[in-house]
Design an enzyme around this catalytic site. Structure first.
Site, PDB file in Angstrom:
ATOM      1  N   ILE A  17       0.637  13.819  -1.347  1.00 26.71           N
ATOM      2  CA  ILE A  17       0.254  12.444  -1.650  1.00 26.71           C
ATOM      3  C   ILE A  17       1.413  11.669  -2.278  1.00 26.71           C
ATOM      4  CG2 ILE A  17      -0.755  13.118  -3.866  1.00 26.71           C
ATOM      5  CD1 ILE A  17      -2.858  10.846  -3.397  1.00 26.71           C
ATOM      6  N   CYS A  18       1.449  10.383  -1.986  1.00 20.42           N
ATOM      7  CA  CYS A  18       2.342   9.420  -2.610  1.00 20.42           C
ATOM      8  C   CYS A  18       3.813   9.708  -2.267  1.00 20.42           C
ATOM      9  CB  CYS A  18       2.085   9.390  -4.117  1.00 20.42           C
ATOM     10  SG  CYS A  18       2.684   7.928  -4.966  1.00 20.42           S
ATOM     11  N   HIS A  19       4.631  10.069  -3.250  1.00 20.39           N
ATOM     12  CA  HIS A  19       6.051  10.353  -3.021  1.00 20.39           C
ATOM     13  C   HIS A  19       6.316  11.805  -2.610  1.00 20.39           C
ATOM     14  CE1 HIS A  19       6.451   6.571  -5.226  1.00 20.39           C
ATOM     15  NE2 HIS A  19       7.682   6.495  -4.763  1.00 20.39           N
TER      16      HIS A  19
END
Length: 179
Positions: free
Chosen positions: A105-107
């Protein structure tokens, strides 16, 4: 099912660690916190220090063979630190080589890029990673969750903390906890 959460000693976005951890724990899972150093990790709420969590084992002490699922929480600094660790990158690559599911998730896809496992895959992330993903041979999509089954394993990705309910649901579906 044994689940590994791989995080750096500091920089993980706390909610991206705790939300899927709690979702998996409610199914009877006992996730393991894997890091690059023993001790405790420092989580963050965006750029502010949040809670600390005990490390169960380090990336140089385990392999993908020890687990069935890998979850990579984000945070800006977390994957940046992980991609500098040969043990962490090798641990991630091991899941792809073994055909085991990975959720990021995300970065967190920065670590996937470093492991050279996004080529030919469709995934999402925090929007600032889209050029990095494309340059690594992946296809970036702007959606809450992307579930890619086109490679040797299932790759579940999500953009940001607001997408955690959809991310957690996709992870639970992958492990058979939801129908």
């Amino acid at each position: 099912m044994r689940t590994a959460f791989l995080v750096a000693p500091e920089g993980v976005e706390q909610i991206e660690l705790t939300s899927p951890w709690q979702a998996l724990s409610q199914t009877g899972e006992t996730p393991q916190l894997v890091s690059t150093k023993p001790g405790r990790i420092q989580a963050f709420d965006h750029l502010d220090k949040a809670d600390t969590f005990p490390v169960d084992t380090t990336a140089d002490q385990v392999t993908a063979d020890d687990f069935d699922l890998l979850v990579l929480p984000g945070g800006v600094a977390n994957p940046d630190f992980l991609r500098l660790s040969r043990a962490a990158v090798g641990f991630v690559k091991g899941f792809f080589d073994a055909g085991k599911p990975v959720a990021a998730i995300c970065h967190a896809p920065w670590t996937l890029i470093e492991a050279d496992v996004v080529r030919g895959r469709t995934l999402t992330s925090w929007p600032s990673l889209q050029t990095d993903i494309r340059n690594a041979g992946g296809t970036w999509v702007d959606q809450q969750v992307s579930v890619d089954r086109n490679g040797p394993n299932t790759l579940i990705t999500s953009r940001k903390p607001a997408d955690l309910p959809a991310f957690d649901e996709a992870v639970l579906r992958e492990v058979g906890a939801m129908t």
